[in-house]
Design a protein around this motif. Structure first.
Motif: not given
Length: 196
Positions: A42-49, A152-155
């Protein structure tokens, strides 16, 4: 969680709760019932968006809405707030920042100074922390700085590098002719004073 599932969750949240605090509580609760991997995704998607909103055109739109007083932090939180507008409004604004003039949330700000916005403030900083909070609820770890979560997000992001800086070409939003050409509706709704 992929982008489609991310936006489904954002849209469901918009239907389930009114106001940012209620939406955050709903999201935190929903995310905390998911596997840790989905919370990180979810955080990765939020960052991407939100990276999609990092353009000079949207920075100018935010500057205009904020009356010429939009800090770097305000702009970051503005991008998160745009996510809260939903997938369609967000997508339209990324393609044409002047489309923000059509959203009820921006229409409520027109004719008012930022000092009177209160709960209508166009920023949502706390959205950037909801996945971390859900992660902490699931793990039971008081990781105050979020070291384990952000690792974990960076990985998960792996070799994909998040670009820095704003996309597009910088222009002066205080140039009235240029602003009227590029952002005609927002220029009419939020005229910048000469001392802004």
């Amino acid at each position: 969680m992929n982008l489609e599932k991310f936006w489904e969750l954002v849209e469901t949240c918009r239907r389930q709760a009114d106001g940012r605090d209620a939406r955050l509580a709903w999201l935190r609760s929903d995310l905390s019932r998911r596997p840790l991997a989905e919370i990180v995704e979810f955080q990765m998607c939020l960052d991407q968006v939100t990276r999609q909103a990092f353009t000079w055109e949207l920075a100018a739109a935010a500057e205009m809405i904020f009356g010429g007083r939009c800090s770097d932090d305000d702009f970051c939180y503005f991008g998160l707030w745009m996510v809260g507008l939903g997938k369609d409004a967000f997508g339209r604004a990324v393609l044409d920042p002047d489309a923000l003039a059509d959203t009820p949330e921006v229409l409520r700000l027109a004719g008012r100074t930022w000092r009177t916005w209160g709960d209508d403030w166009p920023g949502w900083e706390s959205l950037d922390y909801v996945a971390l909070e859900a992660h902490q609820l699931v793990t039971g770890e008081p990781d105050e700085c979020g070291d384990a979560f952000y690792a974990a997000v960076e990985t998960g992001r792996g070799e994909h590098v998040v670009s820095q800086g704003l996309a597009g070409q910088r222009w002066n939003v205080r140039d009235e002719d240029e602003a009227a050409r590029r952002l005609p509706r927002l220029s009419a709704m939020f005229p910048l004073s000469a001392d802004a």
